[in-house]
Design a protein around this motif. Structure first.
Motif, PDB file in Angstrom:
ATOM      1  N   UNK A  13       0.617  -0.979  -0.147  1.00  0.00           N
ATOM      2  CA  UNK A  13      -0.113   0.053   0.124  1.00  0.00           C
ATOM      3  C   UNK A  13       0.498   1.121  -0.238  1.00  0.00           C
ATOM      4  N   UNK A  14       2.079   1.419  -0.405  1.00  0.00           N
ATOM      5  CA  UNK A  14       3.224   2.578  -0.242  1.00  0.00           C
ATOM      6  C   UNK A  14       2.547   2.352  -1.328  1.00  0.00           C
ATOM      7  N   UNK A  15       3.263   4.282  -1.464  1.00  0.00           N
ATOM      8  CA  UNK A  15       3.667   4.717  -3.316  1.00  0.00           C
ATOM      9  C   UNK A  15       5.011   5.127  -3.398  1.00  0.00           C
ATOM     10  N   UNK A  16       5.514   4.014  -4.792  1.00  0.00           N
ATOM     11  CA  UNK A  16       7.008   4.377  -4.877  1.00  0.00           C
ATOM     12  C   UNK A  16       7.108   5.910  -5.113  1.00  0.00           C
ATOM     13  N   UNK A  17       7.946   6.468  -4.343  1.00  0.00           N
ATOM     14  CA  UNK A  17       8.099   7.252  -4.456  1.00  0.00           C
ATOM     15  C   UNK A  17       9.298   7.604  -5.886  1.00  0.00           C
ATOM     16  N   UNK A  18      10.850   6.872  -5.488  1.00  0.00           N
ATOM     17  CA  UNK A  18      12.188   6.562  -6.515  1.00  0.00           C
ATOM     18  C   UNK A  18      12.480   5.164  -6.542  1.00  0.00           C
ATOM     19  N   UNK A  19      12.033   4.635  -7.708  1.00  0.00           N
ATOM     20  CA  UNK A  19      12.619   2.822  -7.275  1.00  0.00           C
ATOM     21  C   UNK A  19      13.397   2.994  -7.252  1.00  0.00           C
ATOM     22  N   UNK A  20      14.001   1.535  -7.402  1.00  0.00           N
ATOM     23  CA  UNK A  20      15.120   0.964  -7.155  1.00  0.00           C
ATOM     24  C   UNK A  20      15.953   1.311  -8.265  1.00  0.00           C
ATOM     25  N   UNK A  21      15.745   1.226  -9.826  1.00  0.00           N
ATOM     26  CA  UNK A  21      16.958   1.285 -10.551  1.00  0.00           C
ATOM     27  C   UNK A  21      17.536   2.683 -10.792  1.00  0.00           C
ATOM     28  N   UNK A  22      16.299   4.012 -10.565  1.00  0.00           N
ATOM     29  CA  UNK A  22      16.888   5.501 -10.245  1.00  0.00           C
ATOM     30  C   UNK A  22      17.591   5.530  -9.196  1.00  0.00           C
ATOM     31  N   UNK A  23      17.539   4.765  -8.314  1.00  0.00           N
ATOM     32  CA  UNK A  23      18.393   5.062  -7.257  1.00  0.00           C
ATOM     33  C   UNK A  23      19.964   5.036  -7.602  1.00  0.00           C
ATOM     34  N   UNK A  24      19.987   3.857  -7.905  1.00  0.00           N
ATOM     35  CA  UNK A  24      20.496   3.536  -8.236  1.00  0.00           C
ATOM     36  C   UNK A  24      21.758   4.194  -9.215  1.00  0.00           C
ATOM     37  N   UNK A  25      21.452   4.181 -10.363  1.00  0.00           N
ATOM     38  CA  UNK A  25      21.893   5.105 -11.236  1.00  0.00           C
ATOM     39  C   UNK A  25      22.623   6.450 -10.580  1.00  0.00           C
ATOM     40  N   UNK A  26      21.318   6.973 -10.030  1.00  0.00           N
ATOM     41  CA  UNK A  26      22.209   8.502  -9.306  1.00  0.00           C
ATOM     42  C   UNK A  26      22.694   8.571  -7.886  1.00  0.00           C
ATOM     43  N   UNK A  27      23.187   7.121  -7.148  1.00  0.00           N
ATOM     44  CA  UNK A  27      24.028   6.375  -6.706  1.00  0.00           C
ATOM     45  C   UNK A  27      25.000   6.927  -7.016  1.00  0.00           C
ATOM     46  N   UNK A  28      25.099   5.992  -8.320  1.00  0.00           N
ATOM     47  CA  UNK A  28      26.850   5.681  -9.090  1.00  0.00           C
ATOM     48  C   UNK A  28      27.240   6.870  -9.318  1.00  0.00           C
ATOM     49  N   UNK A  29      26.117   7.528  -9.742  1.00  0.00           N
ATOM     50  CA  UNK A  29      26.512   8.987 -10.459  1.00  0.00           C
ATOM     51  C   UNK A  29      26.818   9.989  -9.038  1.00  0.00           C
TER      52      UNK A  29
END
Ligand code: IMP
Ligand code: MG
Length: 194
Positions: A13-29
């Motif tokens: 029931x929790x709405x995803x704000x930032x999905x895992x693939x976007x997190x991974x991409x941003x953290x790598x950058x």
């Protein structure tokens, strides 16, 4: 006591704000930015327990520098309301922070990167920054996964910001709601009560 209906809200029931693939991409950058900024130098990462643990472990694996990491533990003073009330009305600490765990290594003359899960009012990080500067690091930078600029009470900015987000209460990827949800791979929004 925390409100059971909110605490036990099923993950579905929790709405995803930032999905895992976007997190991974941003953290790598972000890791690449740190590598570039400190090329040829050593860095010491200091993660704020417990929320920054997952972010720190992913971020540091994208940093191609001679580095070490350490953790600092903090706890806020004041009568923090239940998580449900906190969601409904927000909560503002006095900003006075008690260290529950100090770093193990000396920070003197080191390049220190303080790693935090979220920069909200800025009170915690302002206080921590003062404490760390007293150790006379060569440089002190802040890396935060999330930033809620609209909530700021202290004029503090992070040099490395993953995502700027609106004033929502978020969980996952290390962030908790009454110690729950830290293990969710995506960053999700907990709906406010009412
Ligand atoms: P500040 O002192 O208001 O900047 O508070 C920062 C701390 O509050 C973070 O390290 C988190 O532990 C907590 N926090 C602030 N916003 C959120 C949120 O949306 N979800 C989970 N924890 C939060
Ligand atoms: Mg927290």
């Amino acid at each position: 006591m925390p409100s059971a209906s909110l605490i036990w809200l099923p993950v579905s029931q929790l709405k995803i704000l930032i999905p895992r693939d976007q997190i991974a991409q941003r953290v790598a950058a972000m890791g690449a930015d740190i590598t570039r900024d400190f090329m040829g130098q050593t860095v010491m990462f200091v993660g704020v327990l417990k929320g920054a643990a997952i972010f720190l472990s992913d971020l540091t694996r994208h940093v191609e520098l001679d580095s070490t990491f350490d953790f600092i533990g903090v706890s806020s003073y004041g009568n923090r309301p239940s998580p449900a009330q906190e969601l409904a009305s927000g909560w503002d600490s006095t900003g006075e922070v008690r260290l529950t765990k100090d770093v193990d290594q000396s920070m003197k003359d080191r390049n220190v990167i303080l790693v935090e899960d979220i920069l909200d009012t800025g009170l915690t990080l302002s206080y921590l920054k003062k404490i760390l500067l007293a150790h006379q690091p060569k440089a002190l930078r802040i890396a935060t996964l999330l930033d809620k600029p609209s909530r700021r009470k202290q004029p503090i900015e992070a040099e490395y910001v993953g995502f700027k987000i609106p004033d929502e209460f978020v969980v996952g990827y290390g962030l908790d709601y009454a110690e729950k949800y830290r293990n969710l791979p995506d960053i999700c929004v907990v709906p406010r009560a009412g």
